[in-house]
Design a protein around this motif. Structure first.
Motif, PDB file in Angstrom:
ATOM      1  N   TYR A   1       5.790 -10.036   1.412  1.00 33.01           N
ATOM      2  CA  TYR A   1       4.924  -9.092   2.245  1.00 33.01           C
ATOM      3  C   TYR A   1       3.781  -8.682   1.384  1.00 33.01           C
ATOM      4  N   GLU A   2       2.651  -9.041   2.148  1.00 29.36           N
ATOM      5  CA  GLU A   2       1.466  -8.660   1.362  1.00 29.36           C
ATOM      6  C   GLU A   2       0.178  -8.121   2.329  1.00 29.36           C
ATOM      7  N   THR A   3       0.028  -7.024   1.820  1.00 29.00           N
ATOM      8  CA  THR A   3      -1.152  -6.495   2.961  1.00 29.00           C
ATOM      9  C   THR A   3      -2.320  -5.806   1.949  1.00 29.00           C
ATOM     10  N   ILE A   4      -3.293  -5.475   2.671  1.00 30.40           N
ATOM     11  CA  ILE A   4      -4.363  -4.714   1.889  1.00 30.40           C
ATOM     12  C   ILE A   4      -5.080  -3.924   2.969  1.00 30.40           C
ATOM     13  N   VAL A   5      -4.809  -2.516   2.411  1.00 28.08           N
ATOM     14  CA  VAL A   5      -5.362  -1.403   3.094  1.00 28.08           C
ATOM     15  C   VAL A   5      -6.751  -0.811   2.721  1.00 28.08           C
ATOM     16  N   ILE A   6      -7.570  -0.739   3.739  1.00 20.53           N
ATOM     17  CA  ILE A   6      -8.824   0.229   3.402  1.00 20.53           C
ATOM     18  C   ILE A   6      -8.874   1.091   4.074  1.00 20.53           C
ATOM     19  N   SER A   7      -9.242   2.508   3.371  1.00 18.34           N
ATOM     20  CA  SER A   7      -9.229   3.775   3.962  1.00 18.34           C
ATOM     21  C   SER A   7     -10.875   3.869   4.195  1.00 18.34           C
ATOM     22  N   LEU A   8     -11.131   4.208   5.511  1.00 17.11           N
ATOM     23  CA  LEU A   8     -12.634   4.291   5.982  1.00 17.11           C
ATOM     24  C   LEU A   8     -12.899   5.770   5.938  1.00 17.11           C
ATOM     25  N   GLN A   9     -13.126   6.192   4.669  1.00 16.29           N
ATOM     26  CA  GLN A   9     -13.101   7.817   4.501  1.00 16.29           C
ATOM     27  C   GLN A   9     -14.345   8.259   5.359  1.00 16.29           C
ATOM     28  N   ASP A  10     -14.377   9.732   5.803  1.00 18.60           N
ATOM     29  CA  ASP A  10     -15.239  10.299   6.747  1.00 18.60           C
ATOM     30  C   ASP A  10     -16.756  10.200   5.957  1.00 18.60           C
ATOM     31  N   ASP A  11     -16.669  10.736   4.736  1.00 17.93           N
ATOM     32  CA  ASP A  11     -17.930  10.643   3.863  1.00 17.93           C
ATOM     33  C   ASP A  11     -18.816   9.318   3.626  1.00 17.93           C
ATOM     34  N   LEU A  12     -17.936   8.335   3.453  1.00 19.04           N
ATOM     35  CA  LEU A  12     -18.693   6.708   3.430  1.00 19.04           C
ATOM     36  C   LEU A  12     -19.089   6.702   4.667  1.00 19.04           C
ATOM     37  N   LEU A  13     -18.377   6.916   5.999  1.00 17.69           N
ATOM     38  CA  LEU A  13     -18.727   6.613   7.315  1.00 17.69           C
ATOM     39  C   LEU A  13     -19.993   7.452   7.570  1.00 17.69           C
ATOM     40  N   ARG A  14     -20.069   8.463   7.251  1.00 20.09           N
ATOM     41  CA  ARG A  14     -21.158   9.406   7.472  1.00 20.09           C
ATOM     42  C   ARG A  14     -22.394   8.859   6.779  1.00 20.09           C
TER      43      ARG A  14
ATOM     44  N   SER B   1      -5.972  -9.409  -7.880  1.00 17.89           N
ATOM     45  CA  SER B   1      -5.850  -9.397  -9.408  1.00 17.89           C
ATOM     46  C   SER B   1      -6.104  -7.829  -9.778  1.00 17.89           C
ATOM     47  N   ALA B   2      -5.481  -7.038  -8.788  1.00 17.84           N
ATOM     48  CA  ALA B   2      -5.537  -5.664  -8.645  1.00 17.84           C
ATOM     49  C   ALA B   2      -6.873  -4.867  -9.045  1.00 17.84           C
ATOM     50  N   GLY B   3      -7.855  -5.822  -8.392  1.00 18.02           N
ATOM     51  CA  GLY B   3      -9.199  -5.212  -8.422  1.00 18.02           C
ATOM     52  C   GLY B   3      -9.903  -5.278  -9.801  1.00 18.02           C
ATOM     53  N   ALA B   4      -9.264  -6.025 -10.670  1.00 20.16           N
ATOM     54  CA  ALA B   4      -9.526  -6.034 -12.205  1.00 20.16           C
ATOM     55  C   ALA B   4     -11.242  -6.323 -12.192  1.00 20.16           C
ATOM     56  N   SER B   5     -11.573  -7.058 -11.355  1.00 24.51           N
ATOM     57  CA  SER B   5     -13.363  -7.650 -11.305  1.00 24.51           C
ATOM     58  C   SER B   5     -14.038  -6.944 -10.540  1.00 24.51           C
ATOM     59  N   MET B   6     -13.634  -5.873  -9.728  1.00 28.94           N
ATOM     60  CA  MET B   6     -14.147  -5.117  -8.666  1.00 28.94           C
ATOM     61  C   MET B   6     -14.782  -3.743  -9.177  1.00 28.94           C
ATOM     62  N   THR B   7     -16.259  -3.719  -9.166  1.00 29.67           N
ATOM     63  CA  THR B   7     -16.755  -2.306  -9.861  1.00 29.67           C
ATOM     64  C   THR B   7     -16.590  -1.495  -8.478  1.00 29.67           C
ATOM     65  N   ASP B   8     -16.857  -0.154  -8.654  1.00 34.48           N
ATOM     66  CA  ASP B   8     -16.954   0.880  -7.704  1.00 34.48           C
ATOM     67  C   ASP B   8     -18.004   0.475  -6.549  1.00 34.48           C
ATOM     68  N   GLU B   9     -19.109  -0.086  -7.209  1.00 31.08           N
ATOM     69  CA  GLU B   9     -20.441  -0.348  -6.348  1.00 31.08           C
ATOM     70  C   GLU B   9     -20.076  -1.567  -5.354  1.00 31.08           C
ATOM     71  N   MET B  10     -19.323  -2.484  -5.939  1.00 30.12           N
ATOM     72  CA  MET B  10     -18.903  -3.829  -5.153  1.00 30.12           C
ATOM     73  C   MET B  10     -18.064  -3.377  -4.295  1.00 30.12           C
ATOM     74  N   GLY B  11     -17.128  -2.424  -4.601  1.00 28.62           N
ATOM     75  CA  GLY B  11     -16.138  -2.040  -3.538  1.00 28.62           C
ATOM     76  C   GLY B  11     -16.564  -1.257  -2.482  1.00 28.62           C
ATOM     77  N   ILE B  12     -17.474  -0.572  -2.758  1.00 33.69           N
ATOM     78  CA  ILE B  12     -18.103   0.243  -1.680  1.00 33.69           C
ATOM     79  C   ILE B  12     -18.974  -0.668  -0.777  1.00 33.69           C
ATOM     80  N   LEU B  13     -19.702  -1.450  -1.406  1.00 38.32           N
ATOM     81  CA  LEU B  13     -20.247  -2.728  -0.369  1.00 38.32           C
ATOM     82  C   LEU B  13     -19.463  -3.568   0.317  1.00 38.32           C
ATOM     83  N   LYS B  14     -18.194  -3.816  -0.063  1.00 33.54           N
ATOM     84  CA  LYS B  14     -17.335  -4.725   0.795  1.00 33.54           C
ATOM     85  C   LYS B  14     -16.774  -3.854   1.927  1.00 33.54           C
TER      86      LYS B  14
END
Length: 275
Positions: A78-91, A132-145
């Protein structure tokens, strides 16, 4: 692997279960995008029961309580990816993209997203980071995704703007914190009121209490002070910053700057401005 593992803390989570069925009660306090990599995902709320398998995408509405069942398929994981679309980012996306909700959303609180080649490509681009548990993803890259995912959702289903960008909850967000983080966006005061969960009158009243000034006056002063700071400490030119600070034209910025500080912005680097 820890389950769930965070790719981007507080925003993107990766849940992995091997040969194990798990059921739990969940509360989703933010809109949430679920990408199903393998296995079966089933969610039950008071009004809906939704299931999906490999390749499925589900948008879960915020402020819901439900039961989530995770089931590996026979011989699989069982594998799933969950992305929380937080209000601050949506604003932030609303301000950056100048998006406007058309009307109050009245559809189901949870929506299965029809797939297309763009969303499939986005899905596949997230999986390597997850594994890779996000080993190569920076915060900036993550927000862009996350921003990319939101834009692709609206391309696939334009009506989702009314789902994602309705901030009319009964509770109010921290006005002072929000304005200090977003003063540079050139949007009407009415939009700031909406994004903080207030009527225009309530926004003006709360704003006066927080900043001891009317919104428009405070916004202009805050933007001009930031401009002065950028020019003095970072040696930036007026032409390079006026748009980013919410001024519609260089002439408008220059006039307001000179009126406040007594010199033209082009004279700041010459040391002619008084503290």
């Amino acid at each position: 692997m820890i389950s769930p593992a965070e790719i981007l803390p507080g925003v993107i989570f990766y849940s992995y279960l091997s040969a194990e069925r798990k059921e739990k009660v969940c509360f989703w306090n933010h809109h949430t995008l679920v990408l199903q990599v393998s296995g079966k995902f089933t969610m039950e709320t008071s009004g809906q029961t939704i299931s999906m398998t490999q390749g499925g995408m589900l948008l879960i509405g915020k402020n819901q309580l439900g039961t989530l069942t995770k089931t590996p398929l026979p011989g699989g994981n069982y594998e799933t990816i969950v992305i929380s679309l937080q209000d601050d980012l949506l604003r932030k996306i609303v301000l950056e993209e100048k998006i406007q909700a058309d009307h109050k959303y009245i559809g189901p609180p949870n929506i299965l997203i029809p797939t297309n080649e763009f969303l499939q490509g986005y899905f596949q681009s997230i999986v390597p980071y997850a594994r890779s548990a996000g080993a190569s993803m920076t915060d900036e890259m993550g927000i862009l995704k996350v921003k990319e995912g939101v834009k692709l959702l609206m391309m696939a289903m334009p009506a989702l703007r009314n789902f994602l960008f309705d901030f009319s909850e009964p509770h109010k967000i921290d006005l002072e914190k929000f304005m200090l983080s977003n003063f540079q966006f050139n949007v009407p005061v009415e939009k700031f009121a909406q994004l903080t969960g207030r009527s225009l009158a309530g926004f003006k009243r709360d704003f006066q209490k927080a900043f001891n000034a009317p919104p428009r006056q405070w916004l202009q002063n805050r933007r001009l002070n930031e401009a002065r700071h950028l020019m003095e400490t970072r040696r930036q030119k007026p032409s390079a910053i006026y748009l980013d600070l919410g001024f519609e034209s260089l002439s408008h910025f220059s006039h307001a700057f000179k009126k406040k500080f007594g010199v033209a912005p082009t004279e700041v680097n010459d040391g002619q401005i008084n503290s």
